[in-house]
Design a protein around this motif. Structure first.
Motif, PDB file in Angstrom:
ATOM      1  N   ALA A  16      -4.094   6.916   5.678  1.00 54.30           N
ATOM      2  CA  ALA A  16      -4.570   7.299   4.312  1.00 54.30           C
ATOM      3  C   ALA A  16      -5.016   6.124   3.420  1.00 54.30           C
ATOM      4  CB  ALA A  16      -3.568   8.140   3.824  1.00 54.30           C
ATOM      5  N   LEU A  17      -6.002   5.404   3.933  1.00 54.43           N
ATOM      6  CA  LEU A  17      -6.384   4.234   3.549  1.00 54.43           C
ATOM      7  C   LEU A  17      -7.055   4.306   2.116  1.00 54.43           C
ATOM      8  CD1 LEU A  17      -6.636   1.389   4.235  1.00 54.43           C
ATOM      9  CD2 LEU A  17      -9.068   1.543   4.913  1.00 54.43           C
ATOM     10  N   GLN A  18      -7.648   5.581   1.912  1.00 53.38           N
ATOM     11  CA  GLN A  18      -8.424   5.887   0.830  1.00 53.38           C
ATOM     12  C   GLN A  18      -7.375   5.938  -0.758  1.00 53.38           C
ATOM     13  OE1 GLN A  18      -8.712   7.516   3.350  1.00 53.38           O
ATOM     14  NE2 GLN A  18     -10.853   6.790   3.992  1.00 53.38           N
ATOM     15  N   GLN A  19      -6.141   6.606  -0.410  1.00 53.33           N
ATOM     16  CA  GLN A  19      -5.279   6.806  -1.372  1.00 53.33           C
ATOM     17  C   GLN A  19      -4.724   5.397  -2.061  1.00 53.33           C
ATOM     18  OE1 GLN A  19      -1.906   9.010   0.302  1.00 53.33           O
ATOM     19  NE2 GLN A  19      -3.315  10.596   1.252  1.00 53.33           N
ATOM     20  N   GLY A  20      -5.110   4.275  -1.671  1.00 54.24           N
ATOM     21  CA  GLY A  20      -4.901   3.070  -2.532  1.00 54.24           C
ATOM     22  C   GLY A  20      -3.844   2.362  -1.753  1.00 54.24           C
ATOM     23  N   PRO A  21      -3.698   1.143  -1.842  1.00 51.33           N
ATOM     24  CA  PRO A  21      -2.731   0.180  -1.101  1.00 51.33           C
ATOM     25  C   PRO A  21      -1.281   0.572  -1.591  1.00 51.33           C
ATOM     26  CG  PRO A  21      -4.064  -1.069  -2.615  1.00 51.33           C
ATOM     27  CD  PRO A  21      -4.768   0.336  -2.431  1.00 51.33           C
ATOM     28  N   ALA A  22      -1.078   1.098  -2.538  1.00 52.38           N
ATOM     29  CA  ALA A  22       0.337   0.927  -3.202  1.00 52.38           C
ATOM     30  C   ALA A  22       1.156   1.914  -2.263  1.00 52.38           C
ATOM     31  CB  ALA A  22       0.427   1.476  -4.706  1.00 52.38           C
ATOM     32  N   ASP A  23       0.596   3.046  -1.851  1.00 48.55           N
ATOM     33  CA  ASP A  23       1.317   4.008  -1.088  1.00 48.55           C
ATOM     34  C   ASP A  23       1.891   3.388   0.243  1.00 48.55           C
ATOM     35  OD1 ASP A  23       0.868   5.614  -3.188  1.00 48.55           O
ATOM     36  OD2 ASP A  23      -0.806   6.864  -2.179  1.00 48.55           O
ATOM     37  N   PHE A  24       1.314   2.607   0.761  1.00 45.16           N
ATOM     38  CA  PHE A  24       1.369   1.844   2.240  1.00 45.16           C
ATOM     39  C   PHE A  24       2.509   1.116   2.102  1.00 45.16           C
ATOM     40  CE2 PHE A  24      -3.460   2.758   1.744  1.00 45.16           C
ATOM     41  CZ  PHE A  24      -3.016   3.971   2.031  1.00 45.16           C
ATOM     42  N   LEU A  25       2.983   0.435   1.026  1.00 44.08           N
ATOM     43  CA  LEU A  25       3.978  -0.493   0.922  1.00 44.08           C
ATOM     44  C   LEU A  25       5.298  -0.029   1.640  1.00 44.08           C
ATOM     45  CD1 LEU A  25       3.259  -2.418  -2.065  1.00 44.08           C
ATOM     46  CD2 LEU A  25       2.134  -2.903   0.161  1.00 44.08           C
ATOM     47  N   THR A  26       5.457   1.491   1.068  1.00 42.41           N
ATOM     48  CA  THR A  26       6.537   1.837   1.566  1.00 42.41           C
ATOM     49  C   THR A  26       6.301   3.166   2.385  1.00 42.41           C
ATOM     50  OG1 THR A  26       6.666   3.432  -0.504  1.00 42.41           O
ATOM     51  CG2 THR A  26       8.128   1.230  -0.100  1.00 42.41           C
ATOM     52  N   PRO A  27       5.660   3.158   3.507  1.00 48.29           N
ATOM     53  CA  PRO A  27       5.381   4.612   4.378  1.00 48.29           C
ATOM     54  C   PRO A  27       6.258   5.496   4.811  1.00 48.29           C
ATOM     55  CG  PRO A  27       5.013   2.513   6.039  1.00 48.29           C
ATOM     56  CD  PRO A  27       5.556   1.828   4.416  1.00 48.29           C
ATOM     57  N   THR A  28       6.113   6.699   4.235  1.00 47.67           N
ATOM     58  CA  THR A  28       7.292   7.573   4.630  1.00 47.67           C
ATOM     59  C   THR A  28       7.245   7.666   6.259  1.00 47.67           C
ATOM     60  OG1 THR A  28       5.385   9.331   4.712  1.00 47.67           O
ATOM     61  CG2 THR A  28       6.900   8.670   2.475  1.00 47.67           C
ATOM     62  N   VAL A  29       8.462   8.327   6.538  1.00 47.62           N
ATOM     63  CA  VAL A  29       8.701   8.494   8.210  1.00 47.62           C
ATOM     64  C   VAL A  29       7.707   9.236   8.799  1.00 47.62           C
ATOM     65  CG1 VAL A  29      10.297   9.343   9.760  1.00 47.62           C
ATOM     66  CG2 VAL A  29      11.132   8.366   7.645  1.00 47.62           C
ATOM     67  N   SER A  30       7.131  10.556   8.033  1.00 50.81           N
ATOM     68  CA  SER A  30       6.212  11.480   8.879  1.00 50.81           C
ATOM     69  C   SER A  30       5.017  10.573   9.208  1.00 50.81           C
ATOM     70  CB  SER A  30       6.286  12.534   8.255  1.00 50.81           C
ATOM     71  OG  SER A  30       5.539  12.261   7.112  1.00 50.81           O
ATOM     72  N   VAL A  58      -2.739  -9.781   3.619  1.00 51.35           N
ATOM     73  CA  VAL A  58      -2.105 -10.065   2.079  1.00 51.35           C
ATOM     74  C   VAL A  58      -3.238  -9.905   1.001  1.00 51.35           C
ATOM     75  CG1 VAL A  58      -0.921 -11.404   0.688  1.00 51.35           C
ATOM     76  CG2 VAL A  58      -0.089 -11.043   2.812  1.00 51.35           C
ATOM     77  N   SER A  59      -4.364 -10.648   1.337  1.00 50.44           N
ATOM     78  CA  SER A  59      -5.396 -10.693   0.410  1.00 50.44           C
ATOM     79  C   SER A  59      -6.150  -9.361   0.074  1.00 50.44           C
ATOM     80  CB  SER A  59      -6.285 -11.911   0.626  1.00 50.44           C
ATOM     81  OG  SER A  59      -6.998 -11.573   1.789  1.00 50.44           O
ATOM     82  N   ALA A  60      -6.008  -8.438   1.167  1.00 52.08           N
ATOM     83  CA  ALA A  60      -6.669  -7.133   0.796  1.00 52.08           C
ATOM     84  C   ALA A  60      -5.813  -6.240   0.393  1.00 52.08           C
ATOM     85  CB  ALA A  60      -7.020  -6.561   2.260  1.00 52.08           C
ATOM     86  N   GLY A  61      -4.626  -6.659   0.079  1.00 47.84           N
ATOM     87  CA  GLY A  61      -3.465  -5.973  -0.770  1.00 47.84           C
ATOM     88  C   GLY A  61      -2.671  -4.833   0.146  1.00 47.84           C
ATOM     89  N   PHE A  62      -2.763  -5.024   1.541  1.00 52.03           N
ATOM     90  CA  PHE A  62      -1.934  -3.950   2.219  1.00 52.03           C
ATOM     91  C   PHE A  62      -0.282  -4.160   2.269  1.00 52.03           C
ATOM     92  CE2 PHE A  62      -6.321  -3.751   4.288  1.00 52.03           C
ATOM     93  CZ  PHE A  62      -6.423  -2.504   3.933  1.00 52.03           C
ATOM     94  N   VAL A  63      -0.316  -5.407   2.210  1.00 53.34           N
ATOM     95  CA  VAL A  63       1.226  -5.848   2.274  1.00 53.34           C
ATOM     96  C   VAL A  63       1.367  -6.942   1.260  1.00 53.34           C
ATOM     97  CG1 VAL A  63       1.688  -5.502   4.594  1.00 53.34           C
ATOM     98  CG2 VAL A  63       0.489  -7.522   4.199  1.00 53.34           C
ATOM     99  N   PRO A  64       2.754  -7.006   0.642  1.00 55.39           N
ATOM    100  CA  PRO A  64       3.167  -7.981  -0.414  1.00 55.39           C
ATOM    101  C   PRO A  64       2.902  -9.407   0.046  1.00 55.39           C
ATOM    102  CG  PRO A  64       4.919  -6.735   0.065  1.00 55.39           C
ATOM    103  CD  PRO A  64       3.878  -6.045   0.868  1.00 55.39           C
ATOM    104  N   ASP A  65       3.607  -9.596   1.293  1.00 53.91           N
ATOM    105  CA  ASP A  65       3.378 -11.237   1.629  1.00 53.91           C
ATOM    106  C   ASP A  65       3.804 -11.173   3.217  1.00 53.91           C
ATOM    107  OD1 ASP A  65       5.988 -10.045   1.753  1.00 53.91           O
ATOM    108  OD2 ASP A  65       7.005 -11.691   0.535  1.00 53.91           O
ATOM    109  N   ARG A  66       3.912 -12.129   3.793  1.00 53.07           N
ATOM    110  CA  ARG A  66       4.336 -12.536   5.093  1.00 53.07           C
ATOM    111  C   ARG A  66       5.527 -11.534   5.602  1.00 53.07           C
ATOM    112  NH1 ARG A  66       2.469 -13.979   9.869  1.00 53.07           N
ATOM    113  NH2 ARG A  66       4.089 -14.970  11.289  1.00 53.07           N
ATOM    114  N   ASN A  67       6.430 -11.666   4.910  1.00 53.71           N
ATOM    115  CA  ASN A  67       7.625 -10.812   5.584  1.00 53.71           C
ATOM    116  C   ASN A  67       7.429  -9.274   5.338  1.00 53.71           C
ATOM    117  OD1 ASN A  67       9.187 -12.900   5.832  1.00 53.71           O
ATOM    118  ND2 ASN A  67      10.250 -12.615   3.906  1.00 53.71           N
ATOM    119  N   GLY A  68       6.536  -8.772   4.499  1.00 52.11           N
ATOM    120  CA  GLY A  68       6.184  -7.418   4.605  1.00 52.11           C
ATOM    121  C   GLY A  68       5.231  -7.155   5.777  1.00 52.11           C
TER     122      GLY A  68
END
Lengths: 295, 205
Positions: A16-30, A58-68
């Motif tokens: 669900a890329l269009q919903q904005g990157p913030a949701d993807f940082l904690t993807p739900t199980v389903s 990281v620069s595209a905003g998908f993950v916060p950092d390397r660990n993520g």
């Protein structure tokens, strides 16, 4: 890599890329399961794009950092591995392989324990057990009846293990005649199951040349032959088929060779067709019978 | 890497069955070929490295590598040990399990980033070819460590010939000056080949 390419590569991961990157940082199980489904599908069609480098992610905003980035990659990899494990598992085949291994292990344990019990008995009764008047199984039977004997409980257990051996062997027979009908008709269900366990899977069994069938289970003597030039082994597991071990010593090699050739064909019919072929079984049986007759 | 009293130690979380020395688990050269290599020759550059490990099995060596490295991509194709590998990857943050055949790197190509160190421990007849195919993951100047099980390369040739053959294949693939190290002291019948990847050498030929 251009930014839209990065996005496309990440669409497998974040559906669900269009919903904005913030949701993807904690993807739900389903949604994680959906993503993995997606990745699996596009990988099997070899359409999976290479993963963008972590700096781009990281620069595209998908993950916060390397660990993520790494933890996401790890979650996807673990999920994918578990899916593939489930997909690769053939329940009938796995049951057959492991039941026959358990069966052989039981046989070994019973005979080892019986031997020790016999040793014990001989040591205490040097005059008993002479000749053929008493064998081990009747000894165990009488020990089990004698409640005061120190080994009576163990002897009873051995008898019960024998019973479960009979049950398991019945199951192995059922599975083998279902899963390997042609091979079971030629050399018996138990020997077919052992061959399957030796090869690892029906797929491997169907790909094996007849010569491998012949020496399957005779690994040590085969390598002895290859390294130090001793005589090659005539038979491995197929020796347990009564047509081979009851054959005259002179023709035993020929019988096992012919049997192995027919088994190789049977294994292929079992793998690709999966139904008994009566015409083939009759012809192959005749060939094996003819090989066993001295000229 | 951490050495104490001639023992190679590993700082990570202790797994069941590990021997512990001064609060750290011992990386036993008799059980792990990488540890044997450290004892016999020298340490590979594992600290904070990105490692691709082919033939990870149940992951005992991978667990030690992950104590030192930044991330370990562990490839294994046999279903039974992969279960343990997944359990290990869940317990640690930097192991990425890949249930794939190392002969077909294109299958896991999308998941692996360029790595500093490629370690291969696969007992197959075409061990050298598998390594060559996986060189696409190795950075220029990265290290390749190849553990050869000589018995699985057939018995019809002499030991030296088998090793030379592998070394030639690797040199053609762009590995400069591979050194051959005998691991017989800890692992019978095994040899390590260690070289640095530099593909431009290959183009000149």
């Amino acid at each position: 890599m251009a930014k839209n390419q990065v996005n496309r590569a990440f669409q497998y991961w974040y559906e669900a890329l269009q919903q904005g990157p913030a949701d993807f940082l904690t993807p739900t199980v389903s949604s994680m399961a959906d993503i993995i489904d997606n990745i699996q599908e596009s990988r099997d069609n070899s359409e999976l794009l290479p993963l963008p480098a972590w700096e781009e992610a990281v620069s595209a905003g998908f993950v916060p950092d390397r660990n993520g980035y790494l933890s996401l990659l790890r979650d996807v990899a673990i999920g994918l591995t578990i899916r593939d494990l489930e997909k690769r598992c053939d329940k009938d085949e796995a049951a057959l392989i492991h039941l026959i291994r358990i069966l052989d292990e039981i046989d070994q344990s019973i005979s080892r324990l019986s031997e020790k019990i016999e040793d014990y008995y001989i040591a205490l009764h040097p005059a008993g057990l002479s000749g053929n008047e008493r064998n081990i199984s009747s000894l165990i039977e009488s020990l089990a009846k004698d409640q005061t004997h120190p080994l009576s409980h163990l002897a009873g257990n051995i008898q019960r293990v024998r019973e479960s051996r009979t049950l398991i062997s019945q199951h192995v027979r059922d599975y083998a005649t279902k899963s390997l009908p042609n091979m079971s008709a030629l050399c018996g269900p138990l020997v077919s199951a052992r061959l399957l366990a030796g090869a690892g899977s029906k797929h491997h069994l169907a790909g094996m040349p007849a010569a491998s069938f012949q020496v399957l289970g005779a690994g040590p003597s085969l390598f002895m032959h290859l390294t130090s030039g001793t005589n090659p082994p005539k038979h491995g597991i197929i020796y347990q088929y009564k047509g081979v071990h009851h054959a005259k010593r002179r023709v035993r090699g020929r019988v096992s060779r012919v049997l192995a050739c027919q088994l190789a064909i049977a294994a292929r019919i079992d793998y690709f067709r999966g139904v008994p072929d009566d015409e083939f079984i009759r012809k192959a049986g005749e060939k094996i019978y003819r090989a066993g007759k001295p000229e | 890497m951490i050495w104490q009293d001639g023992k190679l130690l590993s700082p990570g979380a202790v797994l069941p069955g590990d021997r512990v020395y001064h609060g750290m688990r011992i990386w036993d050269p008799g059980h792990s070929k990488v540890a044997a290599l450290c004892h016999i020759h020298g340490e590979p550059p594992v600290t904070n490295a990105r490692i691709l490990y082919l033939g990870a099995a149940a992951g005992s060596t991978v667990s030690f590598l992950s104590d030192y490295a930044e991330v370990v991509y562990a490839v294994e194709f046999s279903p039974r040990p992969v279960r343990n590998l997944v359990r290990l990857a869940r317990a640690r943050k930097n192991i990425i399990p890949l249930f794939e055949d190392a002969r077909y790197p294109e299958r896991y190509l999308p998941f692996v980033e360029p790595v500093d160190l490629l370690i291969q421990d696969i007992a197959q007849r075409d061990q050298a070819d598998i390594a060559l195919r996986n060189l696409i993951f190795l950075k220029r100047g990265g290290d390749l460590i190849l553990f050869l099980k000589l018995l699985s390369m057939g018995t019809d040739k002499k030991r030296e010939d088998r090793i030379t053959e592998v070394v030639n294949v690797l040199e053609h693939g762009g590995i400069i000056d591979p050194i051959v190290l005998d691991l017989d002291r800890y692992h019978t019948g095994h040899v390590a080949v260690w070289g640095i990847y530099s593909p431009c050498n290959n183009l000149e030929k």
